[in-house]
Each structure stands twice: as C-alpha cells, then as structure tokens.
Design a protein around this motif. Structure first.
Motif, PDB file in Angstrom:
ATOM      1  N   MET A   1       0.852  -1.182   0.000  1.00 53.54           N
ATOM      2  CA  MET A   1       0.000   0.000   0.000  1.00 53.54           C
ATOM      3  C   MET A   1       0.897   1.244   0.000  1.00 53.54           C
ATOM      4  O   MET A   1       1.882   1.292   0.715  1.00 53.54           O
ATOM      5  N   MET A   2       0.537   2.243  -0.775  1.00 54.25           N
ATOM      6  CA  MET A   2       1.308   3.479  -0.808  1.00 54.25           C
ATOM      7  C   MET A   2       1.180   4.198   0.531  1.00 54.25           C
ATOM      8  O   MET A   2       0.160   4.116   1.202  1.00 54.25           O
ATOM      9  N   ILE A   3       2.208   4.934   0.904  1.00 60.73           N
ATOM     10  CA  ILE A   3       2.278   5.530   2.233  1.00 60.73           C
ATOM     11  C   ILE A   3       1.237   6.634   2.454  1.00 60.73           C
ATOM     12  O   ILE A   3       0.628   6.702   3.517  1.00 60.73           O
ATOM     13  N   ALA A   4       1.006   7.519   1.494  1.00 60.12           N
ATOM     14  CA  ALA A   4       0.061   8.621   1.700  1.00 60.12           C
ATOM     15  C   ALA A   4      -1.359   8.113   1.960  1.00 60.12           C
ATOM     16  O   ALA A   4      -1.987   8.532   2.940  1.00 60.12           O
ATOM     17  N   PRO A   5      -1.896   7.204   1.133  1.00 60.88           N
ATOM     18  CA  PRO A   5      -3.238   6.691   1.447  1.00 60.88           C
ATOM     19  C   PRO A   5      -3.287   5.938   2.777  1.00 60.88           C
ATOM     20  O   PRO A   5      -4.268   6.054   3.517  1.00 60.88           O
TER      21      PRO A   5
ATOM     22  N   TYR B   1      -3.222  -0.341  14.168  1.00 61.16           N
ATOM     23  CA  TYR B   1      -2.834  -1.403  13.232  1.00 61.16           C
ATOM     24  C   TYR B   1      -2.270  -0.806  11.942  1.00 61.16           C
ATOM     25  O   TYR B   1      -1.236  -1.245  11.442  1.00 61.16           O
ATOM     26  N   LEU B   2      -2.960   0.187  11.399  1.00 61.62           N
ATOM     27  CA  LEU B   2      -2.526   0.775  10.131  1.00 61.62           C
ATOM     28  C   LEU B   2      -1.129   1.378  10.233  1.00 61.62           C
ATOM     29  O   LEU B   2      -0.341   1.294   9.288  1.00 61.62           O
ATOM     30  N   LEU B   3      -0.797   1.971  11.377  1.00 64.49           N
ATOM     31  CA  LEU B   3       0.545   2.540  11.516  1.00 64.49           C
ATOM     32  C   LEU B   3       1.626   1.467  11.485  1.00 64.49           C
ATOM     33  O   LEU B   3       2.764   1.744  11.104  1.00 64.49           O
ATOM     34  N   THR B   4       1.286   0.240  11.860  1.00 66.82           N
ATOM     35  CA  THR B   4       2.283  -0.831  11.793  1.00 66.82           C
ATOM     36  C   THR B   4       2.631  -1.190  10.351  1.00 66.82           C
ATOM     37  O   THR B   4       3.644  -1.836  10.118  1.00 66.82           O
ATOM     38  N   LEU B   5       1.809  -0.780   9.402  1.00 66.27           N
ATOM     39  CA  LEU B   5       2.055  -1.072   7.986  1.00 66.27           C
ATOM     40  C   LEU B   5       2.979  -0.054   7.327  1.00 66.27           C
ATOM     41  O   LEU B   5       3.323  -0.199   6.152  1.00 66.27           O
ATOM     42  N   SER B   6       3.379   0.973   8.065  1.00 59.16           N
ATOM     43  CA  SER B   6       4.265   1.997   7.516  1.00 59.16           C
ATOM     44  C   SER B   6       5.609   1.389   7.124  1.00 59.16           C
ATOM     45  O   SER B   6       6.125   0.513   7.813  1.00 59.16           O
TER      46      SER B   6
ATOM     47  N   ALA C   1       7.873   6.320  12.081  1.00 58.90           N
ATOM     48  CA  ALA C   1       6.552   6.170  11.448  1.00 58.90           C
ATOM     49  C   ALA C   1       5.560   7.136  12.075  1.00 58.90           C
ATOM     50  O   ALA C   1       4.795   7.799  11.373  1.00 58.90           O
ATOM     51  N   TYR C   2       5.576   7.253  13.401  1.00 59.35           N
ATOM     52  CA  TYR C   2       4.647   8.151  14.092  1.00 59.35           C
ATOM     53  C   TYR C   2       4.947   9.613  13.761  1.00 59.35           C
ATOM     54  O   TYR C   2       4.040  10.417  13.571  1.00 59.35           O
ATOM     55  N   ALA C   3       6.230   9.957  13.706  1.00 53.31           N
ATOM     56  CA  ALA C   3       6.611  11.341  13.406  1.00 53.31           C
ATOM     57  C   ALA C   3       6.190  11.728  11.991  1.00 53.31           C
ATOM     58  O   ALA C   3       5.638  12.811  11.768  1.00 53.31           O
ATOM     59  N   ALA C   4       6.451  10.849  11.026  1.00 57.23           N
ATOM     60  CA  ALA C   4       6.068  11.144   9.642  1.00 57.23           C
ATOM     61  C   ALA C   4       4.552  11.217   9.504  1.00 57.23           C
ATOM     62  O   ALA C   4       4.021  12.058   8.781  1.00 57.23           O
ATOM     63  N   TYR C   5       3.857  10.361  10.219  1.00 57.92           N
ATOM     64  CA  TYR C   5       2.397  10.352  10.202  1.00 57.92           C
ATOM     65  C   TYR C   5       1.824  11.672  10.720  1.00 57.92           C
ATOM     66  O   TYR C   5       0.763  12.111  10.295  1.00 57.92           O
ATOM     67  N   GLY C   6       2.541  12.320  11.613  1.00 58.43           N
ATOM     68  CA  GLY C   6       2.047  13.557  12.218  1.00 58.43           C
ATOM     69  C   GLY C   6       1.630  14.609  11.208  1.00 58.43           C
ATOM     70  O   GLY C   6       0.624  15.296  11.391  1.00 58.43           O
ATOM     71  N   GLY C   7       2.389  14.759  10.131  1.00 53.89           N
ATOM     72  CA  GLY C   7       2.030  15.749   9.113  1.00 53.89           C
ATOM     73  C   GLY C   7       0.706  15.431   8.442  1.00 53.89           C
ATOM     74  O   GLY C   7      -0.123  16.314   8.205  1.00 53.89           O
ATOM     75  N   ILE C   8       0.489  14.166   8.154  1.00 52.34           N
ATOM     76  CA  ILE C   8      -0.771  13.746   7.537  1.00 52.34           C
ATOM     77  C   ILE C   8      -1.922  13.924   8.523  1.00 52.34           C
ATOM     78  O   ILE C   8      -3.022  14.341   8.149  1.00 52.34           O
ATOM     79  N   TYR C   9      -1.664  13.629   9.795  1.00 52.58           N
ATOM     80  CA  TYR C   9      -2.699  13.807  10.819  1.00 52.58           C
ATOM     81  C   TYR C   9      -3.130  15.267  10.898  1.00 52.58           C
ATOM     82  O   TYR C   9      -4.325  15.558  11.028  1.00 52.58           O
TER      83      TYR C   9
END
Length: 108
Positions: A1-5, A46-51, A59-67
């Motif tokens: 799965m692509m990271i942005a979606p 669960y979804l964050l474990t797929l990063s 993974a959590y830090a990069a996710y922060g921008g999308i959040y």
C-alpha cells in the motif's frame, strides 16, 4: 500500500475514534459512542504498523504531518470552520517535515 493513502486512512480512523470520545464526554452523547470509537482507534494503531518506516517513532513522526492535514479537513468539513492562512502555512511546514523524516537518505 502506498504511504500517503495508508496515513490518510489511519488519520481518519484516529480522528473518528477521538471524536467518539469527544462526543461522549464533551457533547453529551451516549457512552455507546465509545464502541465504534475504540474499534476505530485499534484500526488506527494497526494501520501505523504497515508503515515502511524502519522504526515506530519515525513512522509516528512522519504520520504527524498527515494527521494535521486530516485534522484541518475534519475541522472544515465536520465542524464548519475553514482553515485560515496560518493553518495552511503551518500545515505546509508540517508536511515538509514529515517528508524529510520519512524519505531522508540515511546511512547504516
């Protein structure tokens, strides 16, 4: 799965789960709002474990921008408050930071 979606779906799951708690505690909705809320938060985790990030913290830090992007979208669509220019400037800075964290070339 692509990271942005992946991160966008995770963000929606997190926001929905947190909103369920908000609706119960702050808006007087039924405690039964917590049932889908908890499920949504489990899906988010669960979804964050797929990063593809090599560590959980990254993974959590990069996710922060999308959040942050998803939160501003929620504010606009669900709460009727459009982001102002400062929200958008802050968002752009956060997305740049998230991209650097996720895709910076690393040695070792």
């Amino acid at each position: 799965m692509m990271i942005a979606p992946l991160y966008m779906i995770a963000a929606l799951a997190e926001i929905a789960g947190c909103f369920a708690v908000w609706a119960w505690l702050r808006s007087g909705h039924s405690i039964f709002w917590l049932i889908p809320g908890i499920g949504s938060l489990v899906l988010f985790a669960y979804l964050l474990t797929l990063s593809p990030a090599d560590t959980a913290g990254r993974a959590y830090a990069a996710y922060g921008g999308i959040y942050i992007a998803a939160s501003l979208g929620w504010m606009w669509s669900a709460e009727g408050q459009a982001p102002d220019r400062w929200d958008l400037i802050g968002l752009l800075l956060c997305l740049c930071g998230a991209a650097i964290i996720l895709w910076a070339p690393r040695s070792g």
